[in-house]
Design an enzyme around this catalytic site. Structure first.
Site, PDB file in Angstrom:
ATOM      1  N   LYS A  47      39.208  39.743  34.005  1.00 16.57           N
ATOM      2  CA  LYS A  47      39.175  41.163  34.359  1.00 16.57           C
ATOM      3  C   LYS A  47      40.029  41.950  33.391  1.00 16.57           C
ATOM      4  CE  LYS A  47      42.469  40.169  38.002  1.00 16.57           C
ATOM      5  NZ  LYS A  47      42.673  39.956  39.409  1.00 16.57           N
ATOM      6  N   LYS A 105      33.186  46.720  36.406  1.00 15.24           N
ATOM      7  CA  LYS A 105      34.007  46.216  37.519  1.00 15.24           C
ATOM      8  C   LYS A 105      34.128  47.360  38.510  1.00 15.24           C
ATOM      9  CE  LYS A 105      38.302  43.841  38.604  1.00 15.24           C
ATOM     10  NZ  LYS A 105      38.515  44.471  39.907  1.00 15.24           N
ATOM     11  N   ARG A 161      35.141  38.911  50.995  1.00 13.27           N
ATOM     12  CA  ARG A 161      35.832  38.028  50.064  1.00 13.27           C
ATOM     13  C   ARG A 161      36.644  36.978  50.815  1.00 13.27           C
ATOM     14  NH1 ARG A 161      39.112  39.585  44.942  1.00 13.27           N
ATOM     15  NH2 ARG A 161      40.552  37.857  44.777  1.00 13.27           N
TER      16      ARG A 161
HETATM   17  P1  AMP Z   1      40.543  41.651  41.357  1.00 17.99           P
HETATM   18  O1  AMP Z   1      40.312  41.978  42.817  1.00 17.99           O
HETATM   19  O2  AMP Z   1      41.224  42.718  40.617  1.00 17.99           O
HETATM   20  O3  AMP Z   1      41.112  40.275  41.182  1.00 17.99           O
HETATM   21  O4  AMP Z   1      39.123  41.570  40.683  1.00 17.99           O
HETATM   22  C1  AMP Z   1      38.120  40.751  41.143  1.00 17.99           C
HETATM   23  C2  AMP Z   1      37.222  41.539  42.061  1.00 17.99           C
HETATM   24  O5  AMP Z   1      36.491  42.509  41.347  1.00 17.99           O
HETATM   25  C3  AMP Z   1      36.131  40.706  42.691  1.00 17.99           C
HETATM   26  O6  AMP Z   1      36.575  39.992  43.783  1.00 17.99           O
HETATM   27  C4  AMP Z   1      35.114  41.741  43.069  1.00 17.99           C
HETATM   28  O7  AMP Z   1      35.416  42.292  44.333  1.00 17.99           O
HETATM   29  C5  AMP Z   1      35.320  42.840  42.067  1.00 17.99           C
HETATM   30  N1  AMP Z   1      34.223  43.028  41.111  1.00 17.99           N
HETATM   31  C6  AMP Z   1      33.752  44.234  40.738  1.00 17.99           C
HETATM   32  N2  AMP Z   1      32.786  44.110  39.833  1.00 17.99           N
HETATM   33  C7  AMP Z   1      32.619  42.790  39.603  1.00 17.99           C
HETATM   34  C8  AMP Z   1      31.769  42.039  38.742  1.00 17.99           C
HETATM   35  N3  AMP Z   1      30.920  42.626  37.919  1.00 17.99           N
HETATM   36  N4  AMP Z   1      31.887  40.685  38.771  1.00 17.99           N
HETATM   37  C9  AMP Z   1      32.775  40.085  39.590  1.00 17.99           C
HETATM   38  N5  AMP Z   1      33.603  40.750  40.420  1.00 17.99           N
HETATM   39  C10 AMP Z   1      33.535  42.090  40.427  1.00 17.99           C
END
Ligand code: AMP
Length: 601
Positions: free
Chosen positions: A423, A252, A272
């Site tokens: 996540k 991530k 996004r």
């Molecule tokens: P969060 O912003 O904490 O909700 O986490 C989701 C975000 O992580 C996504 O919108 C992406 O910008 C980011 N991201 C980073 N690596 C990945 C991955 N391998 N798959 C999907 N999203 C990812």
């Protein structure tokens, strides 16, 4: 369609705070709107002319609007300004000014929605030298023929102050009720919206061709798809329970999510939020041209240190969000695009295909590209929670904020936040403010500007119990060109043919040194690592401690012997302090609170 009927609805909407009432007004409006302009009305009620991804703005200055009102009302700008100060809203000020205005012009054109929309459209599309004057004339032409109430909403719209509070979901509800008689059909509209991000088109298709036609709206190049989102989990065990004991685990990365649309000879990048951000990353857009097929891909763009290939924190990427100086920013803050999904390939949507198969296709696509700016996000398949934890530790060590865990059979669910994606973030954040004095024990050769020199140095702390140097980090940031030269010369004297006997590490290096030179570094925090060996097995079996985001301070501690370097015990104590500071007593992987830059949740 009479513009006034729209204005009357706006007035009703502004006066209510009930969502049910709002939906009701909207239903009545949509029912009475001719099908051929329902898309335009849908955009207008949300204060837009086009879907967001088009990025079209009115671009008018407040001063200019004041002049337009003055021209049309025959009043002084200063008087309008005075009323504006009183009302605090330029639309309301227009209402007041225009109420006392003398009769409208003799040969006035009728105020239709079509006319207002097309004039707004011209205002938005007029750019460049002298454009403000042209915009002024266009807005005045509307005000000349408008009633006071119409003038009020024209100005509110132009100034981006039409705040009727009509969310996408209210429009979807209203459309379902107006055209299918039942809110239950909203999900069909929502699906169509999720893959097109264009409410106007959904509305128009529904009004002209019915629900069936809407359900067949497909992914189209250059219309961004609403992104699939992840739920959070607290532990690797929980993730595996939810996926039926087998899952994909991906890095991530801490960057910006980007949806790439690549047609025959056009490339666009969307954020996004589905805004066009192609101009932020011209280097990535250019690199994408090397892909032969027409595709829609998703990935995370991350700032990197070219020499060491280290990922850099999110803040570094922010330097790329600018209108001017993009060229320089491109040089100073290089980025890499890391793909994690494919949604469209050679004329076909891939959202109905399983994650497993999408990943295979994605790999094929990326494998064919020979460009260092584009890569595939690191991934593994895990069946045991310790595998996830190990992958997570490696991810964090490499500058990631955690891992994404994905259900293998899941399709791509546009706009949905479900447990198909999860996540798992690192356990804490806290600034580890102390500097550390560490010993250089190995190096990797550099690339780019550092070709032929060292790109990253392996650093170790001193274990006074066993008189060993155990690795804690690799550092590549904070060095000037002068430092690079200096280290290269100095370290040459200490090269050994293999890892020095007093050095302990799980890292593979290009070159090894006798532990001699001590340098000062700072880091953001201490984390668990499967490859570094400082305090190995003390906190968790198989793991040592490592520094996250280390940086050379510029100080070479030649006043210190290697044995005077920061000790393992000190690092261990700092790690424990850090845990305490954030209220955790163990090293269990836990999630942190949403980060501030959380790109929407
Ligand atoms: P969060 O912003 O904490 O909700 O986490 C989701 C975000 O992580 C996504 O919108 C992406 O910008 C980011 N991201 C980073 N690596 C990945 C991955 N391998 N798959 C999907 N999203 C990812």
């Amino acid at each position: 369609m009479d513009f006034n009927s729209l204005v009357e609805t706006f007035e009703l909407m502004e006066q209510t705070s009930s969502r049910i009432a709002l939906t009701g007004y909207l239903v009545t409006l949509l029912k009475s709107t001719p099908a051929n302009i329902i898309d335009k009305v849908t955009y207008l009620i949300q204060g837009k002319l086009y879907p967001d991804y088009e990025g079209i703005e009115m671009g008018v200055a407040e001063k200019m609007v004041l002049r337009a009102i003055a021209t049309s009302s025959g009043k002084d700008v200063s008087e309008i300004e005075r009323i504006y100060q009183k009302t605090g809203d330029l639309g309301e000020a227009t209402l007041e000014v225009m109420k006392s205005k003398s009769q409208s012009t003799l040969f006035s054109e009728p105020m239709t929605v079509e006319r207002v929309y097309s004039t707004f459209d011209k205002v938005a599309r007029t750019i460049g030298v002298g454009s403000q004057e042209i915009k002024l004339r266009l807005i005045s032409s509307l005000l000349n023929d408008a009633t006071a109430a119409e003038g009020c909403y024209i100005i509110k719209f132009v100034m981006g102050q039409l705040r009727l509070g009509i969310a996408d979901y209210t429009v979807l509800d209203a459309l379902a009720i107006a055209f299918t008689g039942d809110k239950i059909n909203r999900h069909v509209l929502e699906n169509a919206y999720n893959v097109s991000s264009d409410l106007g088109t959904v509305a128009r298709l529904l009004a002209t061709s019915g629900l069936e036609a809407v359900s067949s709206i497909k992914i189209t190049l250059f219309k961004p798809i609403r992104p699939m989102l992840a739920e959070r989990v607290r532990t690797a065990e929980e993730a595996l329970e939810r996926t039926g004991s087998r899952a994909a685990v991906e890095y991530k990365l801490d960057g910006e999510r980007v949806q790439v649309h690549k047609g025959k000879d056009r490339v666009e990048l969307f954020s996004r939020r589905l805004e066009k951000i192609t101009s932020h990353y011209p280097d990535v857009a250019n690199a994408l041209k090397t892909i032969k097929s027409e595709v829609i891909l998703e990935g995370e763009v991350v700032a990197i240190n070219i020499e060491t290939e280290e990922y850099l924190p999110f803040q570094e990427l922010m330097h790329r969000r600018r209108k001017y100086g993009v060229e320089e920013a491109m040089e100073s803050y290089p980025v890499v695009m890391n793909f994690f999904d494919v949604l469209y390939f050679d004329g076909k949507s891939k959202t109905e295909v399983s994650y497993m198969d999408r990943r295979k296709l994605l790999k094929k696509i990326v494998d064919r590209i020979q460009n260092s700016k584009l890569s595939l996000i690191k991934q593994t398949i895990a069946t045991e929670s310790y595998e996830i934890d190990r992958f997570m530790a490696a991810a964090i060590e490499n500058g990631c904020e955690g891992v994404m865990i994905k259900h293998l059979p899941s399709t791509y669910r546009a706009g949905a936040r479900e447990y198909a994606w999860m996540k798992l973030k690192r356990e804490y954040t806290s600034d580890f403010a102390d500097t550390l004095d560490l010993v250089i024990v190995g190096a990797l050769y550099g690339r780019g500007r550092r070709a032929g020199k060292y790109g990253a140095l392996l650093l170790a702390a001193y274990d006074h119990n066993t008189d060993m140097f155990r690795s804690v980090t690799k550092v590549g940031t904070g060095f000037t060109d002068v430092h690079i030269e200096q280290f290269y010369k100095e370290l040459e004297k200490h090269i050994v043919s293999q890892r020095h006997a007093r050095v302990d590490t799980g890292m593979e290096m290009d070159i090894w040194f006798e532990p001699k030179i001590v340098i000062e570094v700072i880091a953001s925090e201490i984390t668990l690592s499967p490859s570094h060996t400082a305090a190995k097995n003390t906190i968790r079996p198989g793991y040592g401690l490592a520094l996250r985001f280390p940086k050379f301070t510029g100080k070479i501690r030649d006043d210190k012997k290697p044995e005077d370097a920061t000790t393992i015990d000190e690092i261990l104590a700092a790690y424990k302090r850090q845990l305490k500071a954030v209220g955790h007593s163990g090293a269990k992987v836990q999630i942190e609170e949403e980060e501030e830059h959380d790109k929407e949740g």
